[in-house]
Design a protein around this motif. Structure first.
Motif, PDB file in Angstrom:
ATOM      1  N   ILE A   1       4.231   8.904  10.393  1.00 61.65           N
ATOM      2  CA  ILE A   1       2.777   8.885  10.588  1.00 61.65           C
ATOM      3  C   ILE A   1       2.055   8.828   9.237  1.00 61.65           C
ATOM      4  O   ILE A   1       1.113   8.052   9.041  1.00 61.65           O
ATOM      5  CB  ILE A   1       2.329  10.121  11.386  1.00 61.65           C
ATOM      6  N   GLY A   2       2.504   9.649   8.293  1.00 56.75           N
ATOM      7  CA  GLY A   2       1.874   9.640   6.977  1.00 56.75           C
ATOM      8  C   GLY A   2       2.031   8.312   6.263  1.00 56.75           C
ATOM      9  O   GLY A   2       1.080   7.801   5.648  1.00 56.75           O
ATOM     10  N   MET A   3       3.219   7.712   6.344  1.00 57.65           N
ATOM     11  CA  MET A   3       3.443   6.414   5.718  1.00 57.65           C
ATOM     12  C   MET A   3       2.576   5.341   6.370  1.00 57.65           C
ATOM     13  O   MET A   3       1.988   4.494   5.689  1.00 57.65           O
ATOM     14  CB  MET A   3       4.920   6.036   5.836  1.00 57.65           C
ATOM     15  N   ALA A   4       2.506   5.355   7.701  1.00 60.90           N
ATOM     16  CA  ALA A   4       1.721   4.339   8.405  1.00 60.90           C
ATOM     17  C   ALA A   4       0.240   4.448   8.044  1.00 60.90           C
ATOM     18  O   ALA A   4      -0.444   3.427   7.867  1.00 60.90           O
ATOM     19  CB  ALA A   4       1.917   4.488   9.916  1.00 60.90           C
ATOM     20  N   TYR A   5      -0.257   5.663   7.920  1.00 62.73           N
ATOM     21  CA  TYR A   5      -1.671   5.854   7.594  1.00 62.73           C
ATOM     22  C   TYR A   5      -1.988   5.317   6.194  1.00 62.73           C
ATOM     23  O   TYR A   5      -2.988   4.621   6.006  1.00 62.73           O
ATOM     24  CB  TYR A   5      -2.011   7.340   7.690  1.00 62.73           C
ATOM     25  N   ARG A   6      -1.137   5.641   5.230  1.00 62.71           N
ATOM     26  CA  ARG A   6      -1.375   5.160   3.871  1.00 62.71           C
ATOM     27  C   ARG A   6      -1.147   3.656   3.765  1.00 62.71           C
ATOM     28  O   ARG A   6      -1.875   2.948   3.067  1.00 62.71           O
ATOM     29  CB  ARG A   6      -0.455   5.895   2.888  1.00 62.71           C
ATOM     30  N   TYR A   7      -0.122   3.163   4.456  1.00 62.43           N
ATOM     31  CA  TYR A   7       0.232   1.753   4.344  1.00 62.43           C
ATOM     32  C   TYR A   7      -0.793   0.854   5.007  1.00 62.43           C
ATOM     33  O   TYR A   7      -0.980  -0.295   4.609  1.00 62.43           O
ATOM     34  CB  TYR A   7       1.612   1.533   4.972  1.00 62.43           C
ATOM     35  N   LEU A   8      -1.485   1.350   6.014  1.00 63.35           N
ATOM     36  CA  LEU A   8      -2.479   0.546   6.712  1.00 63.35           C
ATOM     37  C   LEU A   8      -3.571   0.074   5.763  1.00 63.35           C
ATOM     38  O   LEU A   8      -3.952  -1.102   5.767  1.00 63.35           O
ATOM     39  CB  LEU A   8      -3.085   1.353   7.866  1.00 63.35           C
ATOM     40  N   PHE A   9      -4.066   0.970   4.933  1.00 63.67           N
ATOM     41  CA  PHE A   9      -5.140   0.600   4.017  1.00 63.67           C
ATOM     42  C   PHE A   9      -4.641  -0.331   2.910  1.00 63.67           C
ATOM     43  O   PHE A   9      -5.353  -1.245   2.482  1.00 63.67           O
ATOM     44  CB  PHE A   9      -5.765   1.856   3.412  1.00 63.67           C
ATOM     45  N   LEU A  10      -3.417  -0.122   2.448  1.00 62.44           N
ATOM     46  CA  LEU A  10      -2.861  -1.029   1.458  1.00 62.44           C
ATOM     47  C   LEU A  10      -2.671  -2.426   2.034  1.00 62.44           C
ATOM     48  O   LEU A  10      -2.900  -3.433   1.358  1.00 62.44           O
ATOM     49  CB  LEU A  10      -1.521  -0.482   0.949  1.00 62.44           C
ATOM     50  N   LEU A  11      -2.276  -2.501   3.301  1.00 60.08           N
ATOM     51  CA  LEU A  11      -2.104  -3.799   3.943  1.00 60.08           C
ATOM     52  C   LEU A  11      -3.440  -4.506   4.111  1.00 60.08           C
ATOM     53  O   LEU A  11      -3.551  -5.725   3.889  1.00 60.08           O
ATOM     54  CB  LEU A  11      -1.419  -3.616   5.303  1.00 60.08           C
ATOM     55  N   LEU A  12      -4.473  -3.765   4.490  1.00 65.13           N
ATOM     56  CA  LEU A  12      -5.801  -4.370   4.617  1.00 65.13           C
ATOM     57  C   LEU A  12      -6.307  -4.873   3.267  1.00 65.13           C
ATOM     58  O   LEU A  12      -6.928  -5.940   3.181  1.00 65.13           O
ATOM     59  CB  LEU A  12      -6.779  -3.347   5.204  1.00 65.13           C
TER      60      LEU A  12
ATOM     61  N   SER B   1       5.772  -1.852   1.209  1.00 69.97           N
ATOM     62  CA  SER B   1       6.260  -0.640   1.870  1.00 69.97           C
ATOM     63  C   SER B   1       7.288   0.075   1.005  1.00 69.97           C
ATOM     64  O   SER B   1       7.303   1.318   0.936  1.00 69.97           O
ATOM     65  CB  SER B   1       6.860  -1.003   3.229  1.00 69.97           C
ATOM     66  N   GLU B   2       8.142  -0.694   0.332  1.00 72.01           N
ATOM     67  CA  GLU B   2       9.108  -0.072  -0.574  1.00 72.01           C
ATOM     68  C   GLU B   2       8.402   0.611  -1.744  1.00 72.01           C
ATOM     69  O   GLU B   2       8.768   1.730  -2.153  1.00 72.01           O
ATOM     70  CB  GLU B   2      10.074  -1.135  -1.094  1.00 72.01           C
ATOM     71  N   GLU B   3       7.390  -0.051  -2.292  1.00 72.16           N
ATOM     72  CA  GLU B   3       6.670   0.531  -3.419  1.00 72.16           C
ATOM     73  C   GLU B   3       5.924   1.795  -3.012  1.00 72.16           C
ATOM     74  O   GLU B   3       5.873   2.775  -3.773  1.00 72.16           O
ATOM     75  CB  GLU B   3       5.697  -0.495  -3.992  1.00 72.16           C
ATOM     76  N   VAL B   4       5.335   1.777  -1.813  1.00 76.43           N
ATOM     77  CA  VAL B   4       4.619   2.963  -1.342  1.00 76.43           C
ATOM     78  C   VAL B   4       5.576   4.134  -1.167  1.00 76.43           C
ATOM     79  O   VAL B   4       5.302   5.269  -1.588  1.00 76.43           O
ATOM     80  CB  VAL B   4       3.884   2.653  -0.025  1.00 76.43           C
ATOM     81  N   HIS B   5       6.732   3.870  -0.561  1.00 75.96           N
ATOM     82  CA  HIS B   5       7.706   4.943  -0.352  1.00 75.96           C
ATOM     83  C   HIS B   5       8.234   5.471  -1.683  1.00 75.96           C
ATOM     84  O   HIS B   5       8.381   6.693  -1.863  1.00 75.96           O
ATOM     85  CB  HIS B   5       8.861   4.430   0.508  1.00 75.96           C
ATOM     86  N   GLN B   6       8.516   4.581  -2.630  1.00 81.31           N
ATOM     87  CA  GLN B   6       8.994   5.030  -3.933  1.00 81.31           C
ATOM     88  C   GLN B   6       7.933   5.839  -4.673  1.00 81.31           C
ATOM     89  O   GLN B   6       8.242   6.832  -5.336  1.00 81.31           O
ATOM     90  CB  GLN B   6       9.418   3.815  -4.769  1.00 81.31           C
ATOM     91  N   ALA B   7       6.672   5.402  -4.572  1.00 83.21           N
ATOM     92  CA  ALA B   7       5.596   6.145  -5.220  1.00 83.21           C
ATOM     93  C   ALA B   7       5.443   7.535  -4.615  1.00 83.21           C
ATOM     94  O   ALA B   7       5.187   8.520  -5.334  1.00 83.21           O
ATOM     95  CB  ALA B   7       4.287   5.373  -5.107  1.00 83.21           C
ATOM     96  N   MET B   8       5.594   7.641  -3.294  1.00 84.96           N
ATOM     97  CA  MET B   8       5.456   8.943  -2.645  1.00 84.96           C
ATOM     98  C   MET B   8       6.615   9.864  -3.015  1.00 84.96           C
ATOM     99  O   MET B   8       6.411  11.049  -3.308  1.00 84.96           O
ATOM    100  CB  MET B   8       5.374   8.756  -1.127  1.00 84.96           C
ATOM    101  N   THR B   9       7.843   9.340  -3.022  1.00 89.97           N
ATOM    102  CA  THR B   9       8.994  10.175  -3.371  1.00 89.97           C
ATOM    103  C   THR B   9       8.972  10.548  -4.852  1.00 89.97           C
ATOM    104  O   THR B   9       9.420  11.638  -5.242  1.00 89.97           O
ATOM    105  CB  THR B   9      10.295   9.443  -3.033  1.00 89.97           C
ATOM    106  N   ALA B  10       8.442   9.657  -5.702  1.00 87.44           N
ATOM    107  CA  ALA B  10       8.351   9.975  -7.129  1.00 87.44           C
ATOM    108  C   ALA B  10       7.377  11.114  -7.391  1.00 87.44           C
ATOM    109  O   ALA B  10       7.497  11.811  -8.405  1.00 87.44           O
ATOM    110  CB  ALA B  10       7.918   8.736  -7.911  1.00 87.44           C
ATOM    111  N   ARG B  11       6.447  11.301  -6.506  1.00 90.11           N
ATOM    112  CA  ARG B  11       5.477  12.385  -6.642  1.00 90.11           C
ATOM    113  C   ARG B  11       5.893  13.634  -5.872  1.00 90.11           C
ATOM    114  O   ARG B  11       5.081  14.530  -5.647  1.00 90.11           O
ATOM    115  CB  ARG B  11       4.100  11.913  -6.171  1.00 90.11           C
TER     116      ARG B  11
END
Length: 306
Positions: A201-212, A258-268
């Motif tokens: 859910i958290g990934m989908a919420y953040r990724y939605l705005f990046l996709l737009l 999506s890979e970049e978003v996940h890597q950025a989240m795990t890096a933080r």
């Protein structure tokens, strides 16, 4: 806080006269309209965050208390079969919205503009005598000497369904509008919701705005490289070619993003648990709210059982 976009900047064809005396009005591109709708979604999300940061009644409550109370009320509303009681429960949700600082018109439109109206259309056949036999109050046709039409029992059943859906959606809207997204996810984890579910859910919420943003950047780059833009009769064809050509590009960019978003989240340090700046703490106001909700739910169930 970023200032909202001026209304005049969002209106298409600002300089054209409605009578057409200045020039011929051109039909807007459906691609541009779609992107305008997407930007509207982003503005609504930002506006919702502003509402959640306000100092209303529900905003001051602990997210766990709100989540538990709203889920309990949803269960009670699903069990109530009395139309007046459901109407009273809906009025209570409107009162909560007003006490939380929400605009009454905005709240009612957000609830009634979509789901309850469509629910009413779905249950409309149930009001007919061929589906729900009963006392015909609105005759529509005759069949083999029998009058058929809208029955009182069918209207009552349809009214219960619409009122139940409207009240349930109102409760969900209240929860999402008055609770920041991160704190809502943290409340879900506090009640034992699986970590992978919260992570998705958290990934989908953040990724939605990046996709737009990616789609908007692609369309802006296309318009910057086109002299004529999407005008004239060729606008529809050009829009279709853009959508067909951009679908594959967007798919590849979305996968990489999506890979970049996940890597950025795990890096933080993100591990699937939503982290908040302030710890959850149940106060006296939270306890009083839970007691009031429990008393209201009990009263509804007892009144419905009579």
């Amino acid at each position: 806080m970023t200032a909202p976009t001026p209304g005049w900047l969002l209106r298409p064809e600002v300089g054209l006269c409605p009578c057409g005396c200045i020039g011929k009005r051109r039909k807007g591109s459906y691609v541009a309209k779609t992107l305008t709708g997407a930007s509207g979604i982003m503005r609504q999300a930002i506006f919702s965050e502003d509402i959640a940061a306000a100092k209303g009644l529900l905003q001051r409550l602990d997210p766990r208390v709100k989540l538990l109370s709203m889920v309990g009320l949803l269960v009670v509303v699903a069990l109530v079969h009395s139309l007046p009681l459901l109407a009273g429960a809906y009025v209570a949700t409107v009162a909560l919205a007003v006490a939380s600082g929400l605009s009454l018109g905005f709240f009612i439109k957000r609830v009634w503009l979509f789901v309850p109206i469509f629910t009413g259309i779905v249950v409309l056949p149930a009001t007919l005598s061929v589906v729900t036999p009963g006392d015909v109050i609105l005759p529509l046709w005759h069949w083999h000497g029998h009058i058929h039409g809208v029955t009182e029992q069918g209207l009552h059943g349809a009214g219960i369904i619409v009122a139940r859906v409207a009240t349930s959606i109102s409760l969900v809207v209240l929860l999402t509008l008055t609770t920041p997204w991160v704190r809502l996810l943290a409340a879900l984890r506090a009640f034992g919701v699986p970590k992978i579910f919260v992570l998705i859910i958290g990934m989908a919420y953040r990724y939605l705005f990046l996709l737009l943003d990616a789609v908007d950047d692609m369309y802006t780059a296309r318009k910057a490289r086109t002299l004529s833009g999407d005008t004239g009769r060729s606008g529809t064809g050009a829009g279709r070619r853009f959508v067909a050509a951009g679908a594959g590009t967007l798919f590849g960019k979305a996968h990489q993003l999506s890979e970049e978003v996940h890597q950025a989240m795990t890096a933080r340090g993100y591990t699937g648990n939503a982290q908040t700046l302030s710890a959850f703490r149940v106060r006296a106001g939270d306890v009083a709210f839970v007691v009031c909700v429990a008393a209201f739910a009990t009263a509804l169930l007892l009144a419905d059982a009579r």
